[in-house]
Design an enzyme around this catalytic site. Structure first.
Site, PDB file in Angstrom:
ATOM      1  N   ASP A 208       3.874   3.439 -10.844  1.00 27.61           N
ATOM      2  CA  ASP A 208       3.004   3.557 -12.025  1.00 27.61           C
ATOM      3  C   ASP A 208       1.536   3.301 -11.671  1.00 27.61           C
ATOM      4  O   ASP A 208       0.651   3.860 -12.302  1.00 27.61           O
ATOM      5  CB  ASP A 208       3.427   2.550 -13.109  1.00 27.61           C
ATOM      6  CG  ASP A 208       4.770   2.882 -13.735  1.00 27.61           C
ATOM      7  OD1 ASP A 208       5.221   4.037 -13.595  1.00 27.61           O
ATOM      8  OD2 ASP A 208       5.372   1.987 -14.357  1.00 27.61           O
TER       9      ASP A 208
ATOM     10  N   ASP B  62      -0.466   0.841   5.368  1.00 28.36           N
ATOM     11  CA  ASP B  62       0.934   0.424   5.359  1.00 28.36           C
ATOM     12  C   ASP B  62       1.084  -0.917   4.628  1.00 28.36           C
ATOM     13  O   ASP B  62       0.090  -1.510   4.210  1.00 28.36           O
ATOM     14  CB  ASP B  62       1.446   0.342   6.802  1.00 28.36           C
ATOM     15  CG  ASP B  62       2.909   0.738   6.897  1.00 28.36           C
ATOM     16  OD1 ASP B  62       3.613   0.701   5.867  1.00 28.36           O
ATOM     17  OD2 ASP B  62       3.368   1.066   8.012  1.00 28.36           O
TER      18      ASP B  62
END
Ligand SMILES: *[C@@H]1O[C@H](CO)[C@@H](O)[C@H](O)[C@H]1NC(C)=O
Ligand SMILES: *[C@@H]1O[C@H](CO)[C@@H](O)[C@H](O)[C@H]1NC(C)=O
Ligand SMILES: *[C@@H]1O[C@H](CO)[C@@H](O)[C@H](O)[C@H]1NC(C)=O
Ligand SMILES: *[C@@H]1O[C@H](CO)[C@@H](O)[C@H](O)[C@H]1NC(C)=O
Ligand SMILES: *[C@@H]1O[C@H](CO)[C@@H](O)[C@H](O)[C@H]1NC(C)=O
Ligand SMILES: *[C@@H]1O[C@H](CO)[C@@H](O)[C@H](O)[C@H]1NC(C)=O
Ligand SMILES: *[C@@H]1O[C@H](CO)[C@@H](O)[C@H](O)[C@H]1NC(C)=O
Length: 524
Positions: free
Chosen positions: A204, A148
């Site tokens: 990306d 997380d």
């Protein structure tokens, strides 16, 4: 160790050379995670009961194999040597025992941690302890880490996007050697109404670090409390990302919440059909022992699982969107196409979709075998599919098998800016407008890079200087476009990017760095 750590159904084969550098998952993972259903109300029994029920119901045997403990498992203090340990009240037999329990049942063990100083729930985070914690997980025979992104401190002089990039990359330098798959929640920290530029930048780089990207909100437990709205919100982010998904890397719109009492059975089935169409991870956050016969039936629908676990793992893209229907399609490994129709409206509605919109020919001479993946019924059809009376919030889903001379696939559908969600529309000029499923919004993408308005005159998208118009197709460089992971549509003649300024006018301009105006999704 577990030589074949494949979390989904397919055991199909990877070049072993690739396995040395990363843990490749040929298909998206399937399994269980407690979070959306139990949040911090967990204990050992929640997991052993889930495992037992996954075995006895047959869920494991259709592919649900990964069992992940989410937040709230650790002890508040690290041990004297700095390692993490579990809360012994919650896990009296310990996590090594639980890991063995899961493995003995021929399943895989996943765990949650956080990239920052504390987990979202306030337990110790891994920042500055990456190597220690990874080794601890490996000693517990952890197969999968969900990392997380709460409590990541900003670094002066550096963008937060760069800070997350460094931390997640650091884990990437450690985990593959330990044979631990990596689910990255980093993108979820960059969704924003104001701009998606940083979110795009994170998307990306996540594929080069790990196998999954948790890209949006926590399903069911975040937001207004309207659970269907939460499903639609995460769906709404996933449709912006098909370009990023590839074999071994999956966009994760979060858990399947079958059994959530705030969703109707129709809505639960709808989520499952949509996620399967995406080839998304199918990780159930459900009270598995309490799942009903109806719920188990759709979770074990072999045709839908096959759609999800298809070898191409293509994420379905949008054919069209209007105020009622979202229509999606994708190519499957055997040359079939999937057709998925979501009724977002508040009453039942019928959708008619010509085969030309699914990437095939609508010629009368073409016959297709069309299987309704809910009923299992197959019909031989030409021209179109008529999906009768799709219930409100329901999803119809078909597998279409072409025959004879009609097997050629030309992907077609809407081209839309993934920030404004407006659609390109081909007219006397090319504009960007609210999507309405018109013929002018339907573009066919040919292998050679030309993009034609095949249902509205047949002209090709053409760049002339900064202007974009529809012209007779010649395949000149001004009409050849490429689409990359960044979402840019790049014109071959100028190397400039298609740009949607202010929602209305379309032009080409110098490519920037993930500008909101230059990121598009196209049909695949
Ligand atoms: C374990 O957790 C479940 C779910 O929160 C709860 O129903 C059950 O009572 C708990 N069991 C124990 C022994 O605490
Ligand atoms: C362990 O879990 C129990 C039950 O949730 C909780 O009361 C206790 O505070 C936890 N202990 C630590 C050290 O986190
Ligand atoms: C650190 O301590 C824990 C328990 O206190 C032990 O299980 C673990 O093996 C130790 N780690 C190392 C690297 O010595
Ligand atoms: C349903 O929604 C209500 C209101 O948001 C919430 O209190 C309740 O916990 C939800 N039920 C489930 C099973 O998620
Ligand atoms: C590019 O593909 C289109 C559609 O298949 C075709 O009509 C056109 O002739 C092709 N152009 C070239 C140069 O091959
Ligand atoms: C480009 O635009 C100019 C002026 O707007 C026009 O004269 C010219 O014919 C166009 N070129 C092409 C290839 O369409
Ligand atoms: C977009 O349009 C608004 C007014 O319609 C204008 O204020 C703004 O400068 C324009 N932005 C760009 C980037 O053209």
């Amino acid at each position: 160790m577990h030589p074949q750590k494949v979390f989904g159904t397919s055991l199909s084969l990877l070049a072993t050379t690739q396995l040395s550098s990363a843990i490749l998952q040929p298909t998206p993972p399937m399994g269980f995670n407690d979070w959306a259903r139990f949040m911090c109300n967990i204990n050992q029994t929640v997991f052993t009961d889930a495992v037992d029920a996954m075995v006895s119901t047959g869920l494991r045997d259709v592919g649900y194999k990964l069992v992940t403990i989410d937040d709230c498992w650790p002890e508040h203090k690290r041990t004297a040597n700095g390692s993490l340990t579990w809360n012994t009240t919650l896990f009296p037999n310990g996590l090594e025992w639980l890991s063995d329990y899961i493995h003995k049942n021929d399943m895989l063990f996943g765990i949650y941690e956080d990239a920052g100083t504390e987990t979202c729930g306030g337990w110790p985070g891994s920042y500055g302890h990456e190597e220690t914690d990874a080794k601890t997980f490996a000693s517990w025979k952890v197969d999968y880490l969900k990392l997380d992104g709460c409590n990541v401190d900003s670094v002066p002089g550096q963008s937060d996007e760069e800070t997350y990039k460094q931390i997640y990359h650091k884990w990437h330098t450690i985990l593959p050697e330990l044979q631990i798959s990596f689910s990255e929640s980093a993108p979820a920290y960059f969704v924003s109404d104001k701009s998606l530029s940083d979110w795009y930048k994170v998307m990306d780089w996540v594929p080069s670090n790990g196998q999954l990207a948790r890209h949006s909100y926590d399903i069911a437990t975040w937001g207004s409390g309207d659970v269907w709205d939460s499903v639609m919100t995460n769906y709404g982010y996933n449709i912006r990302l098909p370009r990023v998904q590839k074999k071994g890397f999956y966009n994760d719109p979060d858990f399947i919440i079958a059994g959530d009492s705030n969703l109707t059975l129709t809505e639960q089935k709808s989520q499952f059909a949509l996620w399967s169409s995406f080839s998304a991870p199918l990780i159930l956050s459900s009270n598995i022992p309490a799942l009903t016969k109806d719920q188990l039936a759709f979770l074990m629908n072999k045709d839908l699982i096959a759609l999800d676990q298809d070898e191409l793992v293509q994420q379905a893209t949008l054919v069209s969107q209007d105020s009622t229907f979202d229509i999606l399609s994708k190519t499957l490994a055997n040359g079939d196409r999937a057709l998925t129709i979501l009724n977002k409206g508040s009453s039942a509605a019928t959708a008619t979709v010509p085969f030309s919109k699914v990437g095939f020919s609508s010629a009368k001479s073409c016959k297709y075998s069309v299987k309704d993946l809910w009923t299992g019924e197959t019909s031989s059809l030409s021209k179109q599919v008529v999906a009768q009376n799709i219930p409100s919030h329901g999803t119809a889903v078909y597998r279409i098998t072409p025959s004879g001379q009609c097997k050629t696939i030309t992907p077609g559908g809407q081209i839309f800016n993934t920030f404004t969600m407006d659609c390109l529309s081909a007219g006397s000029s090319v504009t960007s407008t609210k999507c309405g499923a018109t013929n002018a919004e339907f573009f066919s993408i040919s292998k050679n890079g030309t993009i034609s308005a095949s249902l509205a005159g047949g002209n090709c998208l053409t760049a002339n200087g900064s202007k974009v118009t529809m012209e007779t197709c010649t395949s000149a460089p001004q009409q050849v476009w490429s689409h990359n992971i960044q979402g840019y549509l790049i014109n071959k003649a100028s190397s400039n990017c298609l740009t949607a300024k202010n929602g209305t006018s379309i032009s080409v301009a110098k490519c920037g760095d993930e500008l909101d105006s230059q990121v598009f999704e196209i049909p695949l």
